[in-house]
Write a protein that holds these residues in place. Structure first.
Motif, short mmCIF file in Angstrom:
data_model
loop_
_atom_site.label_atom_id
_atom_site.label_comp_id
_atom_site.label_asym_id
_atom_site.label_seq_id
_atom_site.Cartn_x
_atom_site.Cartn_y
_atom_site.Cartn_z
N LEU A 44 0.85 -1.20 0.00
CA LEU A 44 0.00 0.00 0.00
C LEU A 44 0.88 1.24 0.00
N LEU A 71 0.82 5.15 -0.03
CA LEU A 71 -0.03 6.33 0.15
C LEU A 71 0.71 7.61 -0.22
N ARG A 124 6.32 -3.65 7.99
CA ARG A 124 5.01 -4.26 7.80
C ARG A 124 4.15 -3.41 6.90
N GLY A 125 3.16 -4.01 6.28
CA GLY A 125 2.33 -3.32 5.31
C GLY A 125 1.77 -1.99 5.76
N ASP A 126 1.21 -1.94 6.98
CA ASP A 126 0.59 -0.69 7.41
C ASP A 126 1.65 0.35 7.76
N TYR A 127 2.79 -0.09 8.25
CA TYR A 127 3.86 0.86 8.51
C TYR A 127 4.38 1.42 7.21
N ALA A 146 2.71 1.87 4.56
CA ALA A 146 1.72 2.83 4.09
C ALA A 146 1.97 4.19 4.74
N ILE A 147 2.22 4.18 6.03
CA ILE A 147 2.36 5.45 6.74
C ILE A 147 3.69 6.13 6.38
N VAL A 148 4.72 5.31 6.13
CA VAL A 148 6.00 5.91 5.75
C VAL A 148 5.90 6.56 4.36
N LEU A 170 3.26 7.69 3.10
CA LEU A 170 2.45 8.90 3.33
C LEU A 170 3.36 10.04 3.80
N LEU A 206 -5.15 6.12 -5.75
CA LEU A 206 -5.44 4.85 -5.07
C LEU A 206 -6.91 4.46 -5.26
#
Lengths: 258, 363, 478
Positions: free
Chosen positions: C155, C157, C227-230, C232-234, C236, C385
């Protein structure tokens, strides 16, 4: 004895918990070696250290004369250790053939530019890869299921596909993690025969984690027993069967058939 | 398996080579400290006022960061909509204060204080309900889906909440009357103490102190709730192992809803503090502030309650030092970049955060 | 998907079941005497004629009351019937090219007929050629992002970061921005003595792509092991940092170094074209910006770029690399155990996605003759997205449709829809103001009811129904 794989004082700690405690271990070339032990004895952790999923806290893994300790999993796979998983981990949305092709990843070359241009060399490579993959599927008893999605295969076939996929990495050593778990006696017998065939026809060395003692006693040349992260016995199936420490470790869980 | 993976992040090998990553990290921290020390030496009064501003903004960040950490601890989900819940809290408070309670300068304390506490209560309940509604609609139906799916719906929820504010309150700042201290005019405008002189003069206003005085009891209540009550115990159990908790007779869905209510009400409290201290809120401010608060939560160690407050204080400090100090400070133009730079560095160098990644029970 | 846990799930399931009418169509049609066997017994052409007539009737019912039926609507319908009814595949090897080529022809000739087309109900007129250029650029970005999100399951962002870098690369190297030096390389119509670097836009498109993909690797190397959600935030975070650099880049930390020209952005940019020599020799346009049919030239060039993007994307999908991406998306641990190097493979997907983002950014900067920091917000990343998710993650054609439709909404459709709603419902809502709220609702609805998108890739469908083993089991630091 020519050792293909040697583990020297391999150790793994999780926090304060010692999961594998300085285990020495050897797999001779072209042998079938089994690793047994009660649940939670550290077998899978040990396996995961051999394949690079975990980094050992201490100790070394020597494979084919090279120190592979702490190398990433793909590097270890490409040096010749193929594996299956205790709870099947196929790529469910891919077909059987594609699963096997992923296994061949390390042996194919196509880079980005060649892939986009689709050069004749790449076409040939891809065609040969597919042929080889089909051959492996056939060898593993999956003829005619090339284009089935992995998730749609029956349980036994999924196990076979895992082996076919592991064979596609062209391993020297094949690690099978509880391959007969969940199989009925007939499937187990077939699988045992299949493992023997792997050795004779593919000239493979095999390391097996297994619960089913009939399988272990039937195919193994050597057996190593782990309990609470320690190696408590090592020897031929016969020797191990009569080892008092092994019997003690298994008492209360599952009696060793004699 | 998950706990194994986490411990794995710190491999201890007998013959470990020198790892450059901690060295880089440590030297960065070292540089930061040297920079702060030089600034302290050159302009001590400026440093002190920056420090005091840092505590105040850190309090707001802390309340919002706790919401991220609570939700992440229990669901492993980055609740992108949380910042917008906070923004809605601010909107609710400003509306209540200016239109319902009609607070204005010069009112007696016995009028102002019950009104503020009433606003606080309504904002906390309102935001708690909003947050729980978001969870019900956008996250709960997707609990079995791949991890990235709820992340996407979280972004969707964030946009929807922003647009709710946009539709009801318009695209501009929604203001409160500002007094001479910079905070809302119905608060006491005097200084607790002043220091320095000339262009370096600083002051600590009653309004700043009120922010801290409002934050501390909320935090204490939260800690008590999570560590001492039955519901807190259920939260901790659910965070550790959802299935096992369910088997032990814990109503997992209710517990998760409760966590969202709790997180939302903290955001509501933060909304009130932000509204009376900074005196204006705009529909798109929540997302930005939410990201900063999330950074704070990650900095302290996500899932770790004291860590979130600690991280928030650090971020608040860093931000105000950067905005206020004069010797080689990048200045407020770069605040966003610095905060996100910290986020990236922390995730890359020490993903478990400064205080370690832990579930809400703190152990 | 988990069992329904809340009252809303019943509504959701009821909605989902409404699709089953289609599944049970034979049971319904059987009552009026049309069984599946009888239907199948008819020749293919007859069956297709019946379907075409039915669809035509439904369209007539929809379009008629809203905007009337004129000749262009009938001709459009006739064209699609002519493409659909004959079984082109019987023509042998060449037959399967008929329909794709016909669509390509329709696309290429678009500028000639778009202003003569009928009005679409609610949405209003057909997109103009310049809207279509923007649509194509968004399609390119969507297809590029699809390589990262759809294929490899990462992901991202902060895709806007790559777009911004592409735009600024193009803008700063083909404008008077760096006025102190004067370098010119193949640029067209540069005013004499203006200073600055002027490189041919064609080269800059490639250069922007290469530069962004290098930057993608640079960003990816430390972050892709998260990890996937991390992750994403990076991403972003990077997406937030880069516009700020662009905004403050006219005077870096008060050093007086001006790289990005700050909030004004860099404008204008040199023209894109083939130069006067080629113009007089073979008639290729010399400079798009000064040409009379400027928009059309940009449109056709964009079509070439989109075709290139789709071509690369499809080739990569059906390759060793594409398989490795899907494998990683499904189960990282198993993929690594099969010899797939995780970091390298992920970084490649990131770099390739970045490449197309960079090229799209450079081309967009050229089309709007400027790069401006305000166009690179987080919202833009989400916009792309949404395009990828709406169309169907992983499926190139779905993403194409999704991105084109969303870009159309963004450029014209929402305003038209708003105007239509306001006149017909006698309300007064500024619909485009709520653009992202509307996208939020679209995202939420798609994720809840149709998580695999409108035109899903066959593979993904399974993943969403069964879940994946995406809990990383070990530190992926390789």
């Amino acid at each position: 004895m020519d050792a293909l794989l040697t583990a020297v004082a391999l150790r793994k700690e999780f926090g304060g918990l010692v999961a594998v405690n300085d285990v020495d271990f050897t797999v001779p070339r072209s042998a079938i070696v089994s690793l047994i032990g009660p649940n939670g004895a550290g077998k899978t952790t040990f396996f995961n250290m051999l394949t690079g999923v975990y980094k050992p806290t201490a100790g070394a893994v020597i494979f084919d004369g090279e120190n592979v300790t702490g190398k990433p999993p793909h590097a270890i796979t490409n040096r010749g250790i193929g594996r299956t998983f205790q709870n099947i981990r196929l790529f469910k949305e891919m077909t059987s053939l594609e699963n096997v092709l992923v296994g061949m990843h390390g042996h194919l070359k196509g880079g980005i530019v060649r892939t986009i241009l689709r050069t004749p060399g790449l076409r040939r490579e891809e065609r040969e890869a597919r042929e080889f993959a089909r051959h492996l599927l056939q060898f593993s008893g999956l003829r005619g299921r090339d284009d089935r999605l992995a998730a749609s295969l029956p349980y036994g076939d999924q196990r076979r596909l895992e082996v076919a996929r592991a064979l596609a990495t062209k391993p020297k050593l094949l690690l099978l993690d509880e391959p007969t778990a969940g199989m009925n006696p007939q499937e187990t017998a077939e699988f045992t025969a299949f493992v023997s065939k792997l050795r004779t026809e593919q000239k493979l060395t095999i390391l097996l984690i297994e619960h089913d003692m009939r399988v272990v006693m039937g195919v193994s040349d050597r057996v190593t027993v782990l309990d609470y992260g320690e190696r408590i016995a090592e020897g031929t199936p016969k020797e191990v069967q009569h080892d008092p420490r092994v019997i003690e470790a298994y008492l209360g869980t599952a009696a060793v058939p004699t | 398996m998950v706990t194994e993976a986490r411990t794995e992040q710190l491999p201890i090998r007998r013959f470990a080579a020198i790892n450059p990553i901690p060295l880089i990290g440590l030297s960065l921290v070292g540089l930061l400290i040297v920079w702060l020390a030089i600034n302290l030496e050159k302009t001590p009064d400026q440093f002190l006022s920056a420090f005091l501003i840092g505590i105040t903004t850190g309090s707001v960040y802390g309340l919002v960061a706790l919401g991220y950490t609570l939700v992440y601890g229990i669901l492993e989900l980055i609740n992108f909509a949380h910042g917008d819940v906070f923004m809605l809290g601010g909107m609710i408070c400003i509306t209540l204060i200016s239109e319902v309670f009609n607070l204005h300068a010069g009112q007696a304390a016995y009028v102002v204080w019950p009104a503020i506490l009433g606003t606080l209560a309504i904002a906390m309940v309102g935001c708690g309900l909003i947050n729980a509604t978001v969870e019900r609609i956008a996250y709960r139906p997707l609990r079995g889906a791949p991890r990235l799916v709820p992340l996407i719906t979280a972004i969707a929820a964030s946009f929807i909440l922003q647009n709710i504010a946009l539709a009801t309150k318009g695209p501009n700042f929604v203001p409160l009357n500002t007094g001479s201290s910079g905070a809302a005019d119905f608060l006491p405008q005097g200084n607790v103490f002043t220091f320095g002189h000339g262009d370096q003069a600083g002051r600590y206003t009653w309004a700043s102190l009120i922010v801290v005085l409002l934050t501390v009891p909320v935090l204490t209540a939260l800690l008590w709730l999570v560590q001492r009550t039955r519901q807190g115990k259920a939260m901790r159990a659910t965070a550790q192992d959802r299935e096992a908790a369910a088997m032990m007779g814990i109503n997992v869905n209710r517990t998760i809803s409760f966590t969202f209510v709790l997180a939302g009400s903290l955001a509501g409290a933060a909304g009130l503090i932000y509204a009376v201290y900074f005196t204006s809120v705009r529909f798109d401010q929540g997302f930005q502030l939410g990201l900063i608060a999330f950074t704070a939560a990650v900095l302290g160690g996500i899932g770790n309650l004291p860590g979130a407050v600690f991280g928030a204080m650090l971020i608040g400090m860093i931000q105000s030092f950067n905005n206020t100090l004069s010797w080689h400070a990048p200045g407020s133009d770069w605040t966003q970049s610095i905060v996100f730079g910290i986020l990236i560095l922390i995730l890359v160098f020490r993903p478990e955060g400064l205080l370690g990644e832990r579930t809400p029970e703190g152990g | 998907m988990s069992e329904p846990l809340y009252p809303g799930a019943k509504v959701r399931d009821a909605l989902r079941d409404s699709w089953k009418v289609w599944r049970h169509k034979w049971a319904i049609l059987g009552r009026v005497g049309l069984t599946e066997e009888r239907w199948r017994a008819w020749p293919l052409v007859v069956r297709r004629v019946v379907i075409a007539a039915l669809v035509g009737a439904i369209l007539l019912l929809i379009i008629g009351p809203f905007s009337g039926v004129d000749a262009s609507a009938l001709v459009t319908y006739a064209v699609f019937v002519a493409l659909y009814v004959p079984s082109w595949k019987r023509l042998g090897r060449s037959g399967r090219w008929v329909i794709p080529l016909a669509f390509l022809l329709l696309a290429v000739t678009f500028p000639y007929y778009t202003d003569k087309m009928f009005t679409i109900p609610v949405l209003g007129a057909f997109p103009s050629t310049s809207t279509a250029v923007v649509m194509l650029i968004y399609v390119m970005m969507g297809v590029g992002l699809n390589i990262v999100v759809g294929y490899a399951g990462l992901l991202d962002l902060g895709y806007v970061a790559f777009y911004a870098i592409g735009a600024y690369t193009c803008a700063s190297l083909a404008s008077p921005q760096f006025g102190k030096t004067t370098r010119s390389f193949g640029a067209v119509d540069v005013v004499k003595g203006i200073g600055g670097i002027h490189i041919s836009i064609w080269l800059l498109l490639v250069l922007a792509g290469i530069l962004t993909s290098l930057l993608g690797m640079l960003i990816g190397l430390p972050t892709l092991r998260l990890r996937g959600d991390y992750l994403a935030i990076v991403t972003l975070g990077f997406g937030e940092i880069l516009p700020q650099i662009a905004r403050n880049g006219d005077n870096f930390f008060n050093t007086g170094i001006n790289v990005t020209n700050g909030p004004q952005g860099i404008t204008p940019i040199d023209g894109i074209g083939f130069g006067h020599t080629l113009h007089s020799a073979v008639g290729l346009p010399a400079n798009y910006l000064t040409a009379a049919n400027s928009d059309r030239l940009f449109f056709w060039t964009a079509i070439v770029l989109v075709l290139f993007t789709i071509f690369c994307s499809l080739r990569l999908r059906d390759s060793r690399l594409g398989r490795a991406w899907v494998a990683i998306r499904e189960d990282e641990t198993a993929a690594a155990a099969m010899g797939v190097p995780l970091m390298r493979t992920k970084t490649l997907s990131y770099a390739i996605g970045a490449f197309f983002g960079g090229v799209a950014g450079a081309y967009f900067a050229e089309f709007t003759t400027g790069a401006n920091p305000d166009s690179f917000s987080f919202n833009f990343s989400v916009f792309v997205l949404v395009a990828v998710i709406l169309g169907g993650m992983g499926n190139v054609w779905g993403v194409l449709v999704g991105a084109a439709f969303l870009a159309y909404l963004d450029q014209a459709g929402l305003a038209d829809t708003g105007a239509w709603l306001n006149t017909h419902l006698h309300i007064n809502i500024d619909v485009p103001k709520y653009e992202f709220g509307i996208y939020g609702v679209i995202l939420l609805i798609v994720m809840l009811f149709r998580p695999h998108g409108l035109i899903p890739e066959a593979r993904h469908k399974l993943e969403f129904e069964q879940g994946v083993a995406d809990e990383p089991l070990y530190d992926v630091s390789h």
